[in-house]
Enzyme design. Structure first.
Site, PDB file in Angstrom:
ATOM      1  N   HIS A 122      -0.707  -1.615   0.947  1.00 56.42           N
ATOM      2  CA  HIS A 122      -2.036  -1.141   0.597  1.00 56.42           C
ATOM      3  C   HIS A 122      -1.885   0.275   0.072  1.00 56.42           C
ATOM      4  O   HIS A 122      -1.332   1.123   0.751  1.00 56.42           O
ATOM      5  CB  HIS A 122      -2.959  -1.152   1.825  1.00 56.42           C
ATOM      6  N   CYS A 123      -2.302   0.493  -1.126  1.00 63.51           N
ATOM      7  CA  CYS A 123      -2.113   1.797  -1.748  1.00 63.51           C
ATOM      8  C   CYS A 123      -3.426   2.564  -1.788  1.00 63.51           C
ATOM      9  O   CYS A 123      -4.335   2.180  -2.533  1.00 63.51           O
ATOM     10  CB  CYS A 123      -1.563   1.621  -3.159  1.00 63.51           C
ATOM     11  N   PRO A 124      -3.555   3.639  -1.033  1.00 66.23           N
ATOM     12  CA  PRO A 124      -4.807   4.397  -1.075  1.00 66.23           C
ATOM     13  C   PRO A 124      -5.005   5.112  -2.405  1.00 66.23           C
ATOM     14  O   PRO A 124      -6.134   5.378  -2.795  1.00 66.23           O
ATOM     15  CB  PRO A 124      -4.647   5.405   0.069  1.00 66.23           C
ATOM     16  N   GLY A 180      -6.628   2.733  -4.394  1.00 71.22           N
ATOM     17  CA  GLY A 180      -7.814   2.243  -3.700  1.00 71.22           C
ATOM     18  C   GLY A 180      -7.863   0.736  -3.570  1.00 71.22           C
ATOM     19  O   GLY A 180      -8.923   0.132  -3.623  1.00 71.22           O
TER      20      GLY A 180
END
Lengths: 145, 393
Positions: free
Chosen positions: B182-184, B187
């Site tokens: 999951h890449c912040p 997003g």
């Protein structure tokens, strides 16, 4: 949806007796393939050969959709060059095959499964996880209202 | 509502002639999980978007400075191709970033009640009876993939046995196929459907950063030859800021690109790499790898464009079965690691710490950027009354 008039009538007349879920077959990797093992619940309703033939055809269609070959590479490279904006207007190869699959399932339902009180659900509606087969109670003849 | 009132007051008007436009409910409104949807279901992102906006700001900001300060000079004194190529590269970075952020990463829809019950029955049949007081065995299904035994875990939230390579993202509360991380910064989760866009984003951003950095230096050098260094800096203050940003970005983004290139050649995901799924003597070898670098790259980057199996824009009818919303979902066992630096994979297993740090460091400074004034492109084109699979992004 993937129903004809007569199917609609069957659904409204008959009630659901059971549902069978054909699971995915992962022996060759993550490609979308379904197990062709004949479930025991369908023994009284349909021929084993017929059922396996349907599933084999489905598996072939999915294999065609996910084939890594010249066409997918060309599509991938072309899309990359256009920064994937081409997907906004063009249908991908996979989607074209999915349409074929939807048509095939509808055909099979009309010709083979509906007259036997069964209904195949397109796997795309279940997240490509299972082929759902609805078994209807064997009381209506399936004719129109 | 006012219109309905109006009809009621006039008795001879047919009540069925409703003048209020009926709002259709699309399936995305009822989807479980913690995603946010925009543009009537066409855009799908995670809930927290703060870091994503930062990425946008950094990219657009830096590029604007470049176009404002360096490009006029370089275009005239060196070649007009320089700003042109910069624009092309910038647009490409934006396009792939938008695609990564807005598309469905490969979310697997949750099992409907019938399917969930069927699976439960199978599990219970397989386990048999558990003596009272004992914990039931973990729900695992063994499958053979390319002559290796792979264990499929049961997801208590989604009520399915996760396909191989799928994983449950606790941030988005979805099972994602070929889950990478999951890449912040973008997003969104990175999974089967948007991994190549993510990779191209890191690659093109690396190129853009190197490009801007190089031409900043060239520009300063050229200008300093005419006047002196201090005057140059005074004339183009933006250069200093750009160089700083590019310098720090370079290390992280280039490192991340290198890491993902390595993963692609092995046909591995970040998730598998961190968990050490295919390393170690007693573990199985990666059954998905073609054992050929070129084939692996081709499959990951040029493979077929998978459609979304999550029907977002389909219209909900009375017949549409709804997934039962559980107020308190029994989520997958072990606690997730929430790292303060970058929650790379808040997932069920506690990842190996050193490996996580290595992966988290480059991840931390990766900057996804988007122009906020660019109108959001409709990425999905699903047509027809039937819930068609949407075009992949």
């Amino acid at each position: 949806m993937a129903e004809t008039h007569s199917l609609q009538d069957i659904r409204q007349q008959a009630s659901v007796a059971a549902k069978v879920f054909i699971q995915r077959d992962y022996t060759n990797g993550t490609m979308c393939q379904f197990q062709t093992k004949f479930p025991s619940e369908l023994e009284s309703r349909i021929d084993k050969q017929q059922f396996e033939e349907t599933l084999r055809m489905l598996n072939n269609l999915y294999a065609e959709a996910e084939k890594l070959g010249g066409q997918s590479y060309v599509e991938g490279c072309l899309a990359c060059l256009t920064a994937y904006t081409i997907f906004l207007c063009m249908e991908t190869h996979y989607e074209k095959v999915l349409k074929k699959i939807a048509k095939y399932i509808q055909e099979q339902n009309d010709k083979i499964y509906a007259p036997r009180g069964l209904l195949l659900t397109d796997p795309i509606e279940r997240g490509l996880r299972v082929v759902e087969i609805t078994i209807f109670e064997d009381r209506s003849t399936g004719s129109g209202r | 509502m006012y219109n309905i009132w109006h009809i009621r007051s006039v008795p001879d008007i047919n009540m069925s002639a409703v003048m209020v436009p009926k709002k259709v409910t699309r399936k995305w409104e009822k989807l479980p999980g913690k995603n946010t949807f925009c543009c009537d279901g066409r855009v799908m992102m995670a809930r927290q978007k703060g870091v994503f906006y930062l990425t946008l700001f950094l990219i657009i900001g830096t590029c604007s400075l470049f176009f404002a300060f360096e490009c006029p000079y370089l275009g005239v004194h060196l070649s007009p191709a320089i700003p042109v190529f910069a624009v092309v590269l910038f647009l490409f970075v934006m396009a792939v970033l938008l695609r990564t952020s807005f598309s469905d990463p490969g979310v697997l829809p949750r099992a409907l009640p019938d399917e969930a019950a069927f699976i439960e029955m199978e599990i219970e049949a397989a386990i048999g009876s558990v003596p009272a007081g004992q914990r039931p065995p973990p729900r695992i299904r063994n499958v053979q993939i390319n002559n290796q035994i792979v264990k499929l875990k049961y997801c208590y939230t989604c009520k399915i046995f996760r396909p191989p390579r799928a994983s449950h993202c606790s941030i988005c509360d979805n099972c994602v196929d070929r889950f990478d991380h999951h890449c912040p910064w973008v997003g969104n989760c990175v999974g089967k459907r948007n991994y190549r866009y993510f990779y191209l984003f890191t690659l093109s951003l690396s190129l853009l950063t190197v490009y801007i950095f190089t031409f900043d230096i060239v520009h300063v050098v050229l200008r300093s030859l005419e006047s002196d260094f201090v005057t140059t800096i005074k004339e183009t203050p933006g250069t200093v800021l750009e160089v700083l940003i590019c310098f720090f970005t370079l290390w992280s983004v280039v490192g991340l690109t290198g890491f993902h290139t390595y993963l692609i050649t092995l046909n591995q995901t970040t998730n598998e790499d961190i968990k050490g799924s295919w390393t170690g003597k007693n573990r199985v070898q990666n059954p998905y790898s073609h054992r050929n670098v070129i084939k692996n790259c081709c499959e990951v980057l040029c493979g077929p464009a998978y459609p979304s199996v999550l029907d977002r824009r389909g219209v909900m009818t009375e017949e549409t079965p709804a997934v039962p919303q559980e107020p308190e979902a029994k989520s997958a066992p072990p606690p997730q690691t929430t790292r303060t630096t970058a929650p790379l994979i808040p997932n069920e297993h506690t990842p190996d710490d050193t490996k996580t740090k290595l992966a988290a460091a480059p991840e931390e400074e990766e900057k996804p950027h988007l122009p906020q004034d660019t109108p959001l492109p409709p990425l999905d084109t699903s047509a027809g009354p039937r819930p068609d699979p949407q075009s992949p992004q």
